[in-house]
Every structure is written in structure tokens, then in C-alpha cells.
Design a protein around this motif. Structure first.
Motif, PDB file in Angstrom:
ATOM      1  N   PHE A 130       0.806  -1.223   0.100  1.00 56.34           N
ATOM      2  CA  PHE A 130      -0.052   0.046   0.071  1.00 56.34           C
ATOM      3  C   PHE A 130       0.833   1.216   0.122  1.00 56.34           C
ATOM      4  CE2 PHE A 130      -3.201  -3.121   1.091  1.00 56.34           C
ATOM      5  CZ  PHE A 130      -4.302  -2.460   0.377  1.00 56.34           C
ATOM      6  N   GLN A 131       1.998   1.342   0.733  1.00 58.71           N
ATOM      7  CA  GLN A 131       3.049   2.342   0.442  1.00 58.71           C
ATOM      8  C   GLN A 131       3.383   2.549  -0.984  1.00 58.71           C
ATOM      9  OE1 GLN A 131       6.492   1.895   2.793  1.00 58.71           O
ATOM     10  NE2 GLN A 131       7.073   3.928   2.453  1.00 58.71           N
ATOM     11  N   ALA A 132       3.386   1.333  -1.787  1.00 56.38           N
ATOM     12  CA  ALA A 132       4.142   1.350  -3.141  1.00 56.38           C
ATOM     13  C   ALA A 132       2.600   2.126  -3.890  1.00 56.38           C
ATOM     14  CB  ALA A 132       4.269   0.022  -3.970  1.00 56.38           C
ATOM     15  N   ARG A 133       1.489   1.685  -3.745  1.00 61.34           N
ATOM     16  CA  ARG A 133       0.248   2.450  -4.452  1.00 61.34           C
ATOM     17  C   ARG A 133       0.086   3.880  -3.869  1.00 61.34           C
ATOM     18  NH1 ARG A 133      -3.873  -2.534  -3.705  1.00 61.34           N
ATOM     19  NH2 ARG A 133      -3.762  -3.587  -5.579  1.00 61.34           N
ATOM     20  N   GLY A 134       0.662   4.239  -2.783  1.00 61.72           N
ATOM     21  CA  GLY A 134       0.557   5.645  -2.302  1.00 61.72           C
ATOM     22  C   GLY A 134      -0.820   5.917  -1.437  1.00 61.72           C
ATOM     23  N   ASP A 135      -1.130   4.787  -0.701  1.00 58.64           N
ATOM     24  CA  ASP A 135      -2.012   4.688   0.259  1.00 58.64           C
ATOM     25  C   ASP A 135      -1.341   4.554   1.674  1.00 58.64           C
ATOM     26  OD1 ASP A 135      -4.195   4.072   1.949  1.00 58.64           O
ATOM     27  OD2 ASP A 135      -5.364   2.977   0.538  1.00 58.64           O
ATOM     28  N   GLN A 195      -3.549   3.133   4.950  1.00 59.90           N
ATOM     29  CA  GLN A 195      -3.564   1.590   4.839  1.00 59.90           C
ATOM     30  C   GLN A 195      -2.300   1.075   5.144  1.00 59.90           C
ATOM     31  OE1 GLN A 195      -6.079  -0.238   5.213  1.00 59.90           O
ATOM     32  NE2 GLN A 195      -6.790  -1.023   3.340  1.00 59.90           N
ATOM     33  N   SER A 196      -1.300   1.632   4.447  1.00 62.46           N
ATOM     34  CA  SER A 196       0.243   1.296   4.603  1.00 62.46           C
ATOM     35  C   SER A 196       0.410   1.287   6.173  1.00 62.46           C
ATOM     36  CB  SER A 196       1.233   2.026   3.966  1.00 62.46           C
ATOM     37  OG  SER A 196       2.618   1.707   4.320  1.00 62.46           O
ATOM     38  N   GLN A 197       0.389   2.512   6.799  1.00 61.17           N
ATOM     39  CA  GLN A 197       0.455   2.566   8.316  1.00 61.17           C
ATOM     40  C   GLN A 197      -0.032   1.687   9.127  1.00 61.17           C
ATOM     41  OE1 GLN A 197       0.358   6.756   9.596  1.00 61.17           O
ATOM     42  NE2 GLN A 197      -0.375   6.060  11.756  1.00 61.17           N
ATOM     43  N   ASN A 198      -1.631   1.294   8.623  1.00 65.67           N
ATOM     44  CA  ASN A 198      -2.332   0.242   9.452  1.00 65.67           C
ATOM     45  C   ASN A 198      -1.357  -0.916   9.551  1.00 65.67           C
ATOM     46  OD1 ASN A 198      -4.101   2.209  10.194  1.00 65.67           O
ATOM     47  ND2 ASN A 198      -5.679   1.746   8.305  1.00 65.67           N
ATOM     48  N   TYR A 242       1.797  -1.681   9.022  1.00 61.71           N
ATOM     49  CA  TYR A 242       2.989  -1.489   9.494  1.00 61.71           C
ATOM     50  C   TYR A 242       2.701  -1.642  11.059  1.00 61.71           C
ATOM     51  CZ  TYR A 242       5.748  -0.238   5.494  1.00 61.71           C
ATOM     52  OH  TYR A 242       6.431  -0.382   4.160  1.00 61.71           O
ATOM     53  N   GLU A 243       1.635  -0.805  11.454  1.00 59.26           N
ATOM     54  CA  GLU A 243       1.672  -0.788  13.005  1.00 59.26           C
ATOM     55  C   GLU A 243       1.106  -2.128  13.362  1.00 59.26           C
ATOM     56  OE1 GLU A 243      -1.132   2.418  14.128  1.00 59.26           O
ATOM     57  OE2 GLU A 243       0.235   3.845  13.563  1.00 59.26           O
ATOM     58  N   SER A 244       0.113  -2.979  12.546  1.00 53.66           N
ATOM     59  CA  SER A 244      -0.058  -4.287  12.899  1.00 53.66           C
ATOM     60  C   SER A 244       1.165  -5.199  12.994  1.00 53.66           C
ATOM     61  CB  SER A 244      -1.187  -4.769  11.997  1.00 53.66           C
ATOM     62  OG  SER A 244      -1.469  -6.162  12.464  1.00 53.66           O
ATOM     63  N   TYR A 245       2.008  -5.118  12.084  1.00 52.43           N
ATOM     64  CA  TYR A 245       3.353  -5.901  12.296  1.00 52.43           C
ATOM     65  C   TYR A 245       3.988  -5.778  13.354  1.00 52.43           C
ATOM     66  CZ  TYR A 245       8.186  -6.922  10.686  1.00 52.43           C
ATOM     67  OH  TYR A 245       9.462  -7.299  11.001  1.00 52.43           O
ATOM     68  N   LEU A 246       4.130  -4.288  13.730  1.00 54.74           N
ATOM     69  CA  LEU A 246       4.957  -3.889  15.003  1.00 54.74           C
ATOM     70  C   LEU A 246       4.499  -4.515  16.420  1.00 54.74           C
ATOM     71  CD1 LEU A 246       5.855  -0.252  14.042  1.00 54.74           C
ATOM     72  CD2 LEU A 246       7.361  -2.229  14.124  1.00 54.74           C
ATOM     73  N   GLN A 247       3.308  -4.907  16.239  1.00 55.08           N
ATOM     74  CA  GLN A 247       2.839  -5.502  17.634  1.00 55.08           C
ATOM     75  C   GLN A 247       3.556  -6.883  17.944  1.00 55.08           C
ATOM     76  OE1 GLN A 247      -1.661  -6.040  17.249  1.00 55.08           O
ATOM     77  NE2 GLN A 247      -1.797  -4.030  16.991  1.00 55.08           N
ATOM     78  N   ASP A 248       3.991  -7.516  16.925  1.00 56.57           N
ATOM     79  CA  ASP A 248       4.577  -8.638  17.165  1.00 56.57           C
ATOM     80  C   ASP A 248       5.954  -8.600  16.971  1.00 56.57           C
ATOM     81  OD1 ASP A 248       2.400 -10.443  17.976  1.00 56.57           O
ATOM     82  OD2 ASP A 248       2.030 -10.366  15.701  1.00 56.57           O
ATOM     83  N   HIS A 249       6.504  -7.297  16.231  1.00 56.27           N
ATOM     84  CA  HIS A 249       7.868  -7.194  15.905  1.00 56.27           C
ATOM     85  C   HIS A 249       8.338  -5.836  16.257  1.00 56.27           C
ATOM     86  CE1 HIS A 249       6.421 -10.174  13.060  1.00 56.27           C
ATOM     87  NE2 HIS A 249       7.891 -10.666  13.370  1.00 56.27           N
ATOM     88  N   PRO A 250       8.238  -5.325  17.652  1.00 58.86           N
ATOM     89  CA  PRO A 250       8.318  -4.016  17.999  1.00 58.86           C
ATOM     90  C   PRO A 250       9.637  -3.579  17.987  1.00 58.86           C
ATOM     91  CG  PRO A 250       8.450  -5.416  19.890  1.00 58.86           C
ATOM     92  CD  PRO A 250       7.913  -6.340  18.477  1.00 58.86           C
ATOM     93  N   ASN A 251      10.760  -4.390  17.502  1.00 57.29           N
ATOM     94  CA  ASN A 251      12.238  -3.714  17.410  1.00 57.29           C
ATOM     95  C   ASN A 251      12.842  -3.873  16.095  1.00 57.29           C
ATOM     96  OD1 ASN A 251      13.091  -3.279  20.178  1.00 57.29           O
ATOM     97  ND2 ASN A 251      12.817  -5.644  20.399  1.00 57.29           N
ATOM     98  N   ASP A 252      11.796  -3.938  15.105  1.00 54.58           N
ATOM     99  CA  ASP A 252      12.069  -3.747  13.647  1.00 54.58           C
ATOM    100  C   ASP A 252      12.239  -2.258  13.059  1.00 54.58           C
ATOM    101  OD1 ASP A 252      12.307  -3.699  10.711  1.00 54.58           O
ATOM    102  OD2 ASP A 252      11.194  -5.450  10.682  1.00 54.58           O
ATOM    103  N   ALA A 253      13.608  -1.716  13.104  1.00 50.42           N
ATOM    104  CA  ALA A 253      14.035  -0.333  12.913  1.00 50.42           C
ATOM    105  C   ALA A 253      13.723   0.045  11.651  1.00 50.42           C
ATOM    106  CB  ALA A 253      15.384  -0.151  13.460  1.00 50.42           C
ATOM    107  N   ALA A 254      13.650  -0.901  10.704  1.00 55.28           N
ATOM    108  CA  ALA A 254      13.403  -0.587   9.176  1.00 55.28           C
ATOM    109  C   ALA A 254      11.808  -0.174   9.169  1.00 55.28           C
ATOM    110  CB  ALA A 254      13.785  -1.733   8.363  1.00 55.28           C
TER     111      ALA A 254
END
Length: 325
Positions: free
Chosen positions: A219-224, A227-230, A232-244
Motif C-alpha cells: 500500500f505504500q507503493a500504491r501511495g495509500d 492503509q500502509s501505516q495500519n 505496519y503498526e499491526s506488524y510492529l505488535q509482534d515485531h516491536p524492534n524492527d527499526a526498518a
């Protein structure tokens, strides 16, 4: 070419350290192993600070603790060493390190792949293609490897050479989460966003751990951005130390004019352990502070930044500007 996209095999963090210690028990003197682990940690600290020359020296010293012994620990340190060499611009030295790893283990697909990345960065296409072929052969039916090689070749403008790896990856059958995720990644890399969304959506339904990450990128590539942020934030719930990913979130917030939120994301990324994008995160934080109108905080951060990266010419220019505010 962005060498950050060349993901090396070395493990990081306390959990990896425990795994390595378990794997080298009985190999050499316990004090030597302890010294080697300590110097490995020192090298990681230099990597974190972006001081790649000192990182290489620390890793060399670590490898000298048990000369002649090769275990998972030495392999791990060598992968980190090669990464530091690449970041320091020591491409020939990095190639030598990857060659040593490949010579020790003729089936080490990661060593071939990463040496191929080093060759690509030097414009040595013939050598890179040979290494990528060896990497794929030693990781047969690996969509992950096909995706990595495809991305490297496309980034280098070698579309004709990249095409077979896309075809190989997409030909891998299976409807389980990992297969769907792999095909989704390949479709994303090739720009077929509709098929990517279908495959990644199926992977998400099957609770594939990385599906949220790649949907965020889609969704970042699509310019949305929303949605992209949503995702990413969902991913970070299980991977809080992903600096990238924290950097991506900071960049998204910055692009939307949410500068205080951007500072928060960049700060969170800077708080992660063994990060490889510290300069990008720190630069992002300074820019966000500046755009938020907090010039005194931006100046303070810039002074600290330049203590760590005194040769950053762009930062030096920005520092002069901030002193006038």
C-alpha cells in the motif's frame, strides 16, 4: 544501489547470542569463547554507531581469539564483518570474506548470494550472475532466494537476467501461508500489485507472520499511506524492534506533515538494539524536529549527530543553517 537490501545471514540480539553459545560449547577454551563473544558485541556496537572501520577491526580481533576453529560463532562474525566491509566501501575485502565462507561450506547459499550483491555493487555482472546461480542451486525451490536475486538484478537494471528468477519463484506451487507470502512478495517486486494483494491477503488470513509487513509495503507503493501505516503498526505488535519499519512509519508521518508523530517513530527506531539504519533514523528525527519548528532541539540533536558522523557534508551545511535560527 542500496546495499541495505542485501540481507546477510548473521543473527543479532541476546537470543542469537544464547544460540551461538550453545552451538560452540566444547569448542576451545571457555575464556576464549567469552572474549570472542565480547568482541563480537563490541563490533555490533560500532555497527550500530555507523563506525564500520572499527567494527571490522573488532570482528577481526574476535576471530583471532580461536584461530583455526570454525563454528557457528565464527560464521556469524564473518557475515557481520563482511557487511561492515561493504558499508565501509571495502568491496574487495568483503568479497574475500564471503569467498572464505563459501570455500568452507560449498553449499552456503547465503555466502554466494551476498558475494553476488558485492559484485553487483562493483559492476561485475558476470561474477554476480554466477554467484546468484550458485545461491539458487543451493537453495532449490526457495522463493525467498529467487525474490532476493530478482530484486538485486532489477535494481541493477538487468531486467532480462532477472526474469528467470521471477518465473522460477512464481512457479513454486502450494497454497499454504509461506507459499502465498513468497508469491505475494514476488508480485510486489514485479509491480503486479493486484496479484500481490491477493496472495498477501491469503497469507494474512493464514496468519503468516510477515504478511502485514509486505501489505504495508504494497500500500505504500500504491501511495495509500493510511492503509500502509495500519499494516505496519499491526506488524510492529509482534515485531516491536524492527527499526526498518519504524523508519518507514516515521517517513510516512513526515510526508503527511505529522512531524511530532514522525519524531516519535524515529525515536522508537533509535531505541532498538543492533540497528543498521541509525543514520537514517537520526537524520529523519532532526528533519522532523526542524519542520515542527523545534529548532533548538534539532540543533542539539545535530551537534550529537556530528560528533558521531563528522564527515557528513550535508549535515554540516544543515548545522550552519540551524545555528542561524
Amino acid at each position: 544501489m542500496n546495499l541495505k537490501k542485501c540481507i546477510w545471514k548473521a543473527a543479532a540480539g541476546a537470543g542469537a547470542a544464547l544460540w551461538i553459545l550453545a552451538s560452540v560449547s566444547g569448542c576451545g577454551d571457555a575464556k576464549q569463547v567469552e572474549n570472542e563473544m565480547s568482541l563480537r558485541k563490541t563490533g555490533l556496537g560500532y555497527l550500530d554507531a555507523g563506525d564500520y572501520d572499527k567494527a571490522v577491526l573488532a570482528f577481526n580481533e574476535a576471530l583471532g581469539q580461536r584461530a583455526g576453529i570454525v563454528s557457528n560463532l565464527e560464521e556469524d562474525i564473518n557475515f557481520y564483518k563482511a557487511y561492515a566491509q561493504m558499508e565501509a566501501g571495502q568491496m574487495k575485502e568483503a568479497v574475500s570474506t564471503y569467498t572464505a565462507l563459501a570455500d568452507y561450506d560449498k553449499k552456503n547459499a547465503d555466502a554466494y548470494y551476498l558475494r553476488g550483491c558485492a559484485y553487483i555493487s562493483q559492476g561485475k555482472t558476470k561474477e554476480a550472475l554466477k554467484d546468484f546461480e550458485m545461491a539458487e542451486q543451493n537453495k532449490k525451490d526457495s522463493g525467498e532466494m529467487c525474490a532476493g536475486i530478482y530484486e538485486q538484478l532489477m535494481t541493477a537494471g538487468l531486467e532480462k537476467e532477472a526474469a528467470p528468477y521471477l518465473k522460477k519463484g512464481l512457479s513454486i506451487k502450494g497454497d499454504k501461508g509461506p507459499e502465498c507470502l513468497m508469491r505475494g512478495k514476488l508480485y510486489l517486486l514485479s509491480g503486479d500489485y493486484d496479484k500481490a494483494e491477493t496472495e498477501l491477503g491469503e497469507a494474512l488470513e493464514q496468519k503468516e507472520p510477515l504478511a502485514d509487513l509486505y501489505l504495508g509495503r504494497l500500500f505504500q507503493a500504491r501511495g495509500d499511506s493510511g492503509q500502509s501505516q495500519n499494516y505496519y503498526e499491526s506488524y510492529l505488535q509482534d515485531h516491536p524492534n524492527d527499526a526498518a519499519v519504524l523508519y518507514e512509519l516515521g517517513s510516512l508521518a513526515f510526508s503527511q506533515g505529522e512531524y511530532d508523530k514522525a519524531v516519535t517513530w524515529f525515536d522508537q527506531g533509535l531505541g532498538c538494539e543492533n540497528i543498521m539504519n541509525k543514520r537514517a533514523l537520526w537524520s529523519g528525527k532532526i528533519a522532523a524536529l526542524e519542520y515542527a519548528g523545534n529548532f533548538s532541539a534539532a540543533l542539539q540533536e545535530m551537534e550529537l549527530y556530528l560528533e558521531n558522523y563528522p564527515h557528513d557534508e550535508e549535515a554540516q551545511k544543515e548545522y550552519i543553517f540551524l545555528k542561524t535560527r
